[in-house]
Write a protein that holds these residues in place. Structure first.
Motif, PDB file in Angstrom:
ATOM      1  N   SER A 243       0.842  -1.194   0.000  1.00 29.42           N
ATOM      2  CA  SER A 243       0.000   0.000   0.000  1.00 29.42           C
ATOM      3  C   SER A 243       0.877   1.244   0.000  1.00 29.42           C
ATOM      4  N   GLY A 244       0.259   2.391  -0.235  1.00 29.96           N
ATOM      5  CA  GLY A 244       0.964   3.657  -0.126  1.00 29.96           C
ATOM      6  C   GLY A 244       1.285   4.336  -1.436  1.00 29.96           C
ATOM      7  N   GLY A 245       0.999   3.669  -2.547  1.00 31.06           N
ATOM      8  CA  GLY A 245       1.284   4.279  -3.836  1.00 31.06           C
ATOM      9  C   GLY A 245       0.329   5.419  -4.152  1.00 31.06           C
ATOM     10  N   GLY A 246       0.598   6.080  -5.269  1.00 26.04           N
ATOM     11  CA  GLY A 246      -0.258   7.179  -5.682  1.00 26.04           C
ATOM     12  C   GLY A 246       0.383   7.991  -6.776  1.00 26.04           C
ATOM     13  N   LEU A 247      -0.241   9.118  -7.054  1.00 27.83           N
ATOM     14  CA  LEU A 247       0.262  10.055  -8.057  1.00 27.83           C
ATOM     15  C   LEU A 247       1.008  11.175  -7.334  1.00 27.83           C
ATOM     16  N   VAL A 248       2.214  11.430  -7.756  1.00 29.25           N
ATOM     17  CA  VAL A 248       3.032  12.455  -7.113  1.00 29.25           C
ATOM     18  C   VAL A 248       3.805  13.220  -8.186  1.00 29.25           C
ATOM     19  N   GLN A 249       4.074  14.475  -7.919  1.00 28.83           N
ATOM     20  CA  GLN A 249       4.839  15.287  -8.855  1.00 28.83           C
ATOM     21  C   GLN A 249       6.330  14.962  -8.747  1.00 28.83           C
ATOM     22  N   PRO A 250       7.082  15.188  -9.807  1.00 27.74           N
ATOM     23  CA  PRO A 250       8.530  14.996  -9.729  1.00 27.74           C
ATOM     24  C   PRO A 250       9.118  15.786  -8.561  1.00 27.74           C
ATOM     25  N   GLY A 251      10.029  15.138  -7.848  1.00 30.91           N
ATOM     26  CA  GLY A 251      10.604  15.753  -6.659  1.00 30.91           C
ATOM     27  C   GLY A 251       9.865  15.439  -5.381  1.00 30.91           C
ATOM     28  N   GLY A 252       8.691  14.851  -5.499  1.00 32.86           N
ATOM     29  CA  GLY A 252       7.887  14.530  -4.332  1.00 32.86           C
ATOM     30  C   GLY A 252       8.309  13.254  -3.642  1.00 32.86           C
ATOM     31  N   SER A 253       7.543  12.899  -2.617  1.00 30.08           N
ATOM     32  CA  SER A 253       7.867  11.728  -1.801  1.00 30.08           C
ATOM     33  C   SER A 253       6.640  10.846  -1.612  1.00 30.08           C
ATOM     34  N   LEU A 254       6.899   9.576  -1.411  1.00 33.30           N
ATOM     35  CA  LEU A 254       5.882   8.610  -1.036  1.00 33.30           C
ATOM     36  C   LEU A 254       6.502   7.598  -0.084  1.00 33.30           C
ATOM     37  N   ARG A 255       5.663   7.016   0.751  1.00 34.68           N
ATOM     38  CA  ARG A 255       6.109   5.950   1.640  1.00 34.68           C
ATOM     39  C   ARG A 255       5.245   4.728   1.393  1.00 34.68           C
ATOM     40  N   LEU A 256       5.875   3.666   0.939  1.00 32.96           N
ATOM     41  CA  LEU A 256       5.177   2.416   0.679  1.00 32.96           C
ATOM     42  C   LEU A 256       5.306   1.494   1.892  1.00 32.96           C
ATOM     43  N   SER A 257       4.271   0.711   2.100  1.00 33.70           N
ATOM     44  CA  SER A 257       4.297  -0.283   3.180  1.00 33.70           C
ATOM     45  C   SER A 257       3.858  -1.638   2.646  1.00 33.70           C
ATOM     46  N   CYS A 258       4.372  -2.667   3.266  1.00 35.23           N
ATOM     47  CA  CYS A 258       4.007  -4.040   2.892  1.00 35.23           C
ATOM     48  C   CYS A 258       3.846  -4.839   4.174  1.00 35.23           C
ATOM     49  N   VAL A 259       2.668  -5.379   4.339  1.00 31.53           N
ATOM     50  CA  VAL A 259       2.387  -6.215   5.504  1.00 31.53           C
ATOM     51  C   VAL A 259       2.350  -7.672   5.060  1.00 31.53           C
ATOM     52  N   SER A 260       3.049  -8.511   5.778  1.00 28.11           N
ATOM     53  CA  SER A 260       3.107  -9.924   5.415  1.00 28.11           C
ATOM     54  C   SER A 260       2.422 -10.777   6.468  1.00 28.11           C
ATOM     55  N   SER A 261       2.001 -11.958   6.049  1.00 28.24           N
ATOM     56  CA  SER A 261       1.406 -12.915   6.972  1.00 28.24           C
ATOM     57  C   SER A 261       1.588 -14.308   6.412  1.00 28.24           C
ATOM     58  N   GLY A 262       1.580 -15.290   7.298  1.00 29.16           N
ATOM     59  CA  GLY A 262       1.617 -16.675   6.859  1.00 29.16           C
ATOM     60  C   GLY A 262       2.989 -17.284   6.712  1.00 29.16           C
ATOM     61  N   PHE A 263       4.047 -16.507   6.976  1.00 28.58           N
ATOM     62  CA  PHE A 263       5.391 -17.084   6.979  1.00 28.58           C
ATOM     63  C   PHE A 263       6.229 -16.337   8.013  1.00 28.58           C
ATOM     64  N   ILE A 264       7.385 -16.908   8.330  1.00 28.55           N
ATOM     65  CA  ILE A 264       8.218 -16.327   9.389  1.00 28.55           C
ATOM     66  C   ILE A 264       9.000 -15.161   8.806  1.00 28.55           C
ATOM     67  N   PHE A 265       8.383 -14.001   8.857  1.00 21.73           N
ATOM     68  CA  PHE A 265       8.918 -12.793   8.224  1.00 21.73           C
ATOM     69  C   PHE A 265      10.307 -12.436   8.758  1.00 21.73           C
ATOM     70  N   SER A 266      10.490 -12.555  10.055  1.00 24.62           N
ATOM     71  CA  SER A 266      11.679 -11.995  10.700  1.00 24.62           C
ATOM     72  C   SER A 266      12.983 -12.699  10.341  1.00 24.62           C
ATOM     73  N   VAL A 267      12.929 -13.855   9.700  1.00 21.73           N
ATOM     74  CA  VAL A 267      14.172 -14.564   9.387  1.00 21.73           C
ATOM     75  C   VAL A 267      14.614 -14.370   7.944  1.00 21.73           C
ATOM     76  N   HIS A 268      13.813 -13.648   7.179  1.00 23.97           N
ATOM     77  CA  HIS A 268      14.101 -13.533   5.755  1.00 23.97           C
ATOM     78  C   HIS A 268      14.507 -12.123   5.346  1.00 23.97           C
ATOM     79  N   ALA A 269      15.491 -12.039   4.453  1.00 21.26           N
ATOM     80  CA  ALA A 269      15.759 -10.773   3.787  1.00 21.26           C
ATOM     81  C   ALA A 269      14.560 -10.426   2.925  1.00 21.26           C
ATOM     82  N   MET A 270      14.174  -9.182   2.977  1.00 22.09           N
ATOM     83  CA  MET A 270      13.008  -8.723   2.220  1.00 22.09           C
ATOM     84  C   MET A 270      13.416  -7.630   1.248  1.00 22.09           C
ATOM     85  N   SER A 271      12.724  -7.585   0.139  1.00 19.38           N
ATOM     86  CA  SER A 271      13.058  -6.624  -0.903  1.00 19.38           C
ATOM     87  C   SER A 271      11.823  -5.940  -1.451  1.00 19.38           C
TER      88      SER A 271
END
Length: 121
Positions: free
Chosen positions: A7-35
């Motif tokens: 989540s967190g996407g959208g339309l932004v002007q050049p030079g602007g900022s956005l913050r994306l988030s990703c929530v996971s479930s169903g696997f052991i998130f804390s042991v894996h490198a995420m990209s």
């Protein structure tokens, strides 16, 4: 059920900022490198940023180095991407997933729906 929800996407002007988030479930998130990955229309999916399992080591594609910051909260099974100084060429659908393809296959981690980022004036 293994799930990744971006989540967190959208339309932004050049030079602007956005913050994306990703929530996971169903696997052991804390042991894996995420990209974070992105895919622009007509192009292959590309790796954008990676965090190791603890969040202490990060790597970035040259095209986003110095502008994007990946972070994670293992207590909340969440990985974030702060994007600053956005450029039109950053326009793409952004996805999160494990860094290791074999982990994705073994754990049955499929790609989420992604979140669309459009940088345009």
């Amino acid at each position: 059920q293994v799930q990744l929800v971006e989540s967190g996407g959208g339309l932004v002007q050049p030079g602007g900022s956005l913050r994306l988030s990703c929530v996971s479930s169903g696997f052991i998130f804390s042991v894996h490198a995420m990209s974070w990955y992105r895919q622009a229309p007509g192009k292959e999916r590309e790796l954008v940023a990676t965090s190791d399992s603890a969040g202490g080591s990060t790597n970035y594609a040259d095209s986003v180095k110095g502008r994007f910051t990946i972070s994670r909260d293992n207590a909340k099974n969440t990985v974030n991407l702060q994007m600053n100084s956005l450029k039109p060429e950053d326009t793409a659908t952004y996805y999160c997933n494990t860094r290791n393809n074999l982990v994705r296959v073994v754990a049955g981690i499929k790609w989420g729906q992604g979140t669309q980022v459009t940088v345009s004036s």
